[in-house]
Design a protein around this motif. Structure first.
Motif, mmCIF file in Angstrom:
data_model
loop_
_atom_site.group_PDB
_atom_site.id
_atom_site.type_symbol
_atom_site.label_atom_id
_atom_site.label_comp_id
_atom_site.label_asym_id
_atom_site.label_seq_id
_atom_site.Cartn_x
_atom_site.Cartn_y
_atom_site.Cartn_z
ATOM 1 N N TYR A 1 4.508 -3.046 -4.139
ATOM 2 C CA TYR A 1 3.755 -2.648 -2.945
ATOM 3 C C TYR A 1 2.279 -2.480 -3.267
ATOM 4 N N GLY B 1 5.246 12.712 0.685
ATOM 5 C CA GLY B 1 4.781 11.323 0.668
ATOM 6 C C GLY B 1 5.443 10.453 1.717
ATOM 7 N N ALA C 1 -5.598 16.195 -3.985
ATOM 8 C CA ALA C 1 -6.464 15.037 -3.752
ATOM 9 C C ALA C 1 -5.637 13.775 -3.524
ATOM 10 N N LEU C 2 -4.578 13.605 -4.300
ATOM 11 C CA LEU C 2 -3.734 12.416 -4.142
ATOM 12 C C LEU C 2 -3.082 12.398 -2.762
ATOM 13 N N LEU D 1 8.212 4.529 3.121
ATOM 14 C CA LEU D 1 7.218 5.602 3.068
ATOM 15 C C LEU D 1 7.116 6.352 4.390
ATOM 16 N N ARG E 1 -5.399 18.059 -8.378
ATOM 17 C CA ARG E 1 -5.088 16.638 -8.511
ATOM 18 C C ARG E 1 -4.103 16.179 -7.432
ATOM 19 N N ASP F 1 -4.883 2.731 -0.372
ATOM 20 C CA ASP F 1 -5.695 3.608 -1.210
ATOM 21 C C ASP F 1 -5.306 3.479 -2.674
ATOM 22 N N ASP F 2 -6.289 3.555 -3.552
ATOM 23 C CA ASP F 2 -6.000 3.359 -4.974
ATOM 24 C C ASP F 2 -6.477 4.530 -5.833
ATOM 25 N N LEU F 3 -6.565 5.732 -5.229
ATOM 26 C CA LEU F 3 -7.043 6.889 -5.991
ATOM 27 C C LEU F 3 -6.184 7.143 -7.232
ATOM 28 N N ALA F 4 -4.884 6.858 -7.130
ATOM 29 C CA ALA F 4 -3.989 7.117 -8.258
ATOM 30 C C ALA F 4 -4.406 6.304 -9.483
ATOM 31 N N ARG G 1 4.658 0.329 5.947
ATOM 32 C CA ARG G 1 5.023 1.588 5.265
ATOM 33 C C ARG G 1 6.477 1.943 5.559
ATOM 34 N N ALA H 1 -5.648 11.574 0.010
ATOM 35 C CA ALA H 1 -6.092 10.177 0.048
ATOM 36 C C ALA H 1 -4.967 9.221 0.413
ATOM 37 N N GLY H 2 -3.757 9.737 0.513
ATOM 38 C CA GLY H 2 -2.625 8.840 0.758
ATOM 39 C C GLY H 2 -2.255 8.054 -0.484
ATOM 40 N N ALA H 3 -2.672 8.541 -1.647
ATOM 41 C CA ALA H 3 -2.469 7.793 -2.880
ATOM 42 C C ALA H 3 -1.113 8.058 -3.525
ATOM 43 N N ASP I 1 1.521 7.099 -2.324
ATOM 44 C CA ASP I 1 2.279 5.866 -2.074
ATOM 45 C C ASP I 1 2.489 5.071 -3.353
ATOM 46 N N TYR I 2 1.463 5.070 -4.192
ATOM 47 C CA TYR I 2 1.552 4.288 -5.433
ATOM 48 C C TYR I 2 2.770 4.705 -6.255
ATOM 49 N N TYR I 3 2.953 6.007 -6.427
ATOM 50 C CA TYR I 3 4.077 6.490 -7.231
ATOM 51 C C TYR I 3 5.403 6.354 -6.481
#
Lengths: 317, 322
Positions: free
Chosen positions: A84, B320, B154-155, A56, B151, A88-91, A51, B158-160, B162-164
């Motif tokens: 990357y 983030g 929740a993101l 991050l 929303r 977690d994949d909630l997004a 990270r 969850a640590g989500a 990171d994706y963005y």
């Protein structure tokens, strides 16, 4: 050219008496075009390390450079240079697989006209074509993880940073991922940094591996060199159907050396002794009690244990 | 164990093993697979063999590509492209679960319209216009404050995020793209609410085109605030509560006519950015529209909207990356 040069990287989680030193003065060089692994048990600081590589987390001390440029001076570098895969994949959970891959490709700047082709190619490469229209949340755990790997790979970044890309995958999918990484490395010189706690993965796909234990790098080399460095011994694993005859001299000798787990024995021996012992076991009276055996050169797990690693939660399969 | 290996075959296997040239660990790593294959029972190898190693060969160390130069630096993705991709992704997300929200968002406002119809003096077009405008903006607030706070809460939990944050995109595109996808479902609700309100309270609907800038600008404004609330909330439950509280404030201060509020209410109303959207829309229902006031109200909305979005973008990055 180094894809990553990490110097003195230190990061503490939490404050005061409950704080944990997650990364402790880590030095690493990741060369361009290599598949570099970070191996270690849970809680060793692997995720904290990657990270930070992705910008991050901010290091408490130390520096990270990507292709010679300081990441702190240019915080957008990792996002531009690296794909990357996080934990977690909630997004993406409610997105159909094809949409998740296509929109991620667009966000990595794949031209609109090329998105469909790029998307279909990666879905095909990872064997996801059949589930392309299903939301990630409705897939099995393995397929869901595989779809996330697809989003990390799409858009052809020069670097890939993957946090446990094959956890939960079946062997077919796991090999598909390994193959995809290797192809990118060979064709485009892609650098891959991946976290694993799977010894088989570490031994079969990694060019070099850093072994992490309690936030420290305790070893870093090719899997072959690491294994050669620790010991000349081989590992003899025995599984007994029932109690082996204690009066058998070979059994008695092995019993004195073995670490046991129920009726499973693991003995580390020099190769000649191991071969002899196995020969006597399989021709003698003990054979009736013997359920299974294997003889193997040291694995990275042996390396980890020999180097002082204390945890037992590395995976072997 | 279901598979019983025949250990009696072991001597034969072992015999085959004997001529193995070397067991020295310093020999080539490729020796190991051949050793492993001599085990009496290898569940692992039997599992692996089902994977058909012939389809994707197990990658073995391959010589590294010679001399690579530094890679071409990929460009950051433009705002429009990133916004479009986030929007499309979020829209796909919502296909299944979001349709009921459309009804919930507008039923609430329509309910308020009907309720107040029995209380309010219909001849007072100023008050009537404000009730209709307030109810319409409430639909926007429901989506932008309440749902968006949930929303992003929740993101974050969850640590989500990171994706963005690991994509080369402006964070504002994430906030606005997500908000726009929710807004797509709210838009019909605002039209239904405004038209139904105008009919119920006998108001002219000729000025209803103002609905478009009002919804867009108040949407940006409240979405930015909703995202900030969601991102800053330490727990997702708190994000939900804060979002709902925000929505209730918009409801009370928007629907109750300004001249009937106590002093503190009027101050709060002036601070709340959605009030300017309500005022702008309320003007559309009046016989003589003061256009300079409408433009000013919309300008306040736009300014606060840009500021809220900028704060949300900074918050997204700050939260983030800790």
């Amino acid at each position: 050219m180094l894809s990553y040069a990490v110097r003195g990287l230190t990061r503490r989680h939490g404050v005061g008496g409950h704080s944990v030193l997650a990364n402790d003065r880590i030095d690493l060089d990741v060369r361009q075009g290599e598949v570099f692994g970070v191996l270690g048990p849970n809680g060793a600081g692997k995720t904290t390390l990657v990270r930070q590589l992705m910008g991050l987390l901010r290091p408490d001390a130390g520096t990270i450079t990507m292709f010679g440029r300081d990441v702190r001076a240019a915080p957008d570098l990792p996002a531009r240079l690296a794909g990357y895969l996080g934990q977690d994949d909630l997004a993406l959970a409610e997105l159909p697989v094809a949409t998740a891959v296509a929109t991620t490709a667009r966000m990595r700047g794949v031209p609109r006209a090329a998105v469909r082709e790029v998307r279909d190619a990666i879905l095909d490469e990872l064997g996801l074509t059949a589930v392309a229209d299903r939301p990630l949340a409705r897939l099995s755990g393995g397929q869901r993880r595989l779809a996330c790997v697809a989003t990390a790979l799409v858009g052809d970044r020069p670097v890939l940073v993957l946090d446990e890309p094959t956890t939960g995958l079946d062997p077919v999918a796991r090999r598909a991922v390994w193959g995809a990484l290797q192809r990118r490395r060979d064709a485009a010189g892609t650098t891959v940094v991946l976290i694993t706690h799977n010894v088989l993965e570490a031994e079969s796909v990694l060019d070099r591996v850093a072994v992490l234990e309690s936030g420290r790098v305790i070893a870093c080399d090719t899997p072959g060199q690491l294994k050669a460095s620790v010991s000349g011994d081989v590992r003899l694993d025995l599984a007994w159907r029932h109690e082996p005859p204690a009066d058998d001299p070979t059994v008695a000798m092995l019993a004195g050396l073995a670490t046991t787990n129920g009726r499973r024995w693991t003995v580390r021996l020099d190769p000649a002794t191991a071969r002899e012992a196995l020969g006597r076991l399989t021709t003698g009276a003990a054979l009736a009690a013997l359920d299974d055996f294997s003889l193997a050169t040291p694995s990275l797990e042996d390396v980890y244990l020999t180097l002082g690693g204390a945890s037992r939660d590395l995976e072997r399969t | 164990m279901t598979i019983v290996p025949d250990a009696r075959d072991a001597p034969a296997i072992l015999a085959a093993l004997q001529p193995a040239p070397s067991l020295e660990p310093s020999s080539e790593p490729s020796l190991e697979p051949s050793l492993e294959s001599t085990s009496g029972l290898s569940l692992e190898s039997s599992l692996e063999s089902t994977s058909g190693p012939s389809t994707v060969p197990l990658p073995l160390p391959i010589p590294m590509p010679a001399r690579l130069g530094p890679p071409k630096m990929p460009l950051a993705t433009r705002f429009g492209t990133a916004f479009g991709a986030v929007y499309r992704g979020q829209l796909a997300r919502s296909k299944v679960g979001r349709i009921p929200l459309l009804f919930v968002a507008s039923f609430q406002s329509i309910g308020i319209l009907v309720l107040l119809r029995g209380i309010l003096d219909v001849d007072n077009t100023t008050a009537a216009g404000q009730v209709v405008a307030g109810s319409t903006v409430l639909v926007v607030a429901f989506v932008a404050l309440n749902l968006l706070a949930q929303r992003f809460g929740a993101l974050r939990a969850a640590g989500a995020l990171d994706y963005y944050l690991t994509l080369p995109i402006p964070p504002a595109a994430v906030v606005l793209g997500t908000a726009a996808s929710y807004a797509t479902f709210a838009a019909p609700g605002t039209v239904i609410t405004a038209v139904l309100g105008a009919l119920l309270y006998n108001l002219p609907i000729t000025g209803l085109w103002l609905l478009l800038p009002v919804v867009v600008l108040s949407g940006v404004c409240l979405a930015g605030l909703g995202a900030v609330v969601g991102l800053l909330a330490p727990r997702p439950e708190l994000a939900t509560i804060a979002g709902q509280l925000g929505m209730s404030i918009v409801l009370f201060l928007g629907v109750i006519p300004a001249d009937r509020l106590p002093e503190i209410g009027r101050v709060a109303r002036d601070v709340l950015p959605s009030s300017y959207a309500v005022d702008a829309l309320a003007a559309a229902f009046q016989p003589g529209v003061d256009w300079s006031k409408v433009v000013l109200d919309l300008a306040v909305c736009a300014a606060v909207g840009i500021a809220a979005l900028a704060v949300a973008a900074v918050t997204l990055r700050r939260v983030g990356t800790s």
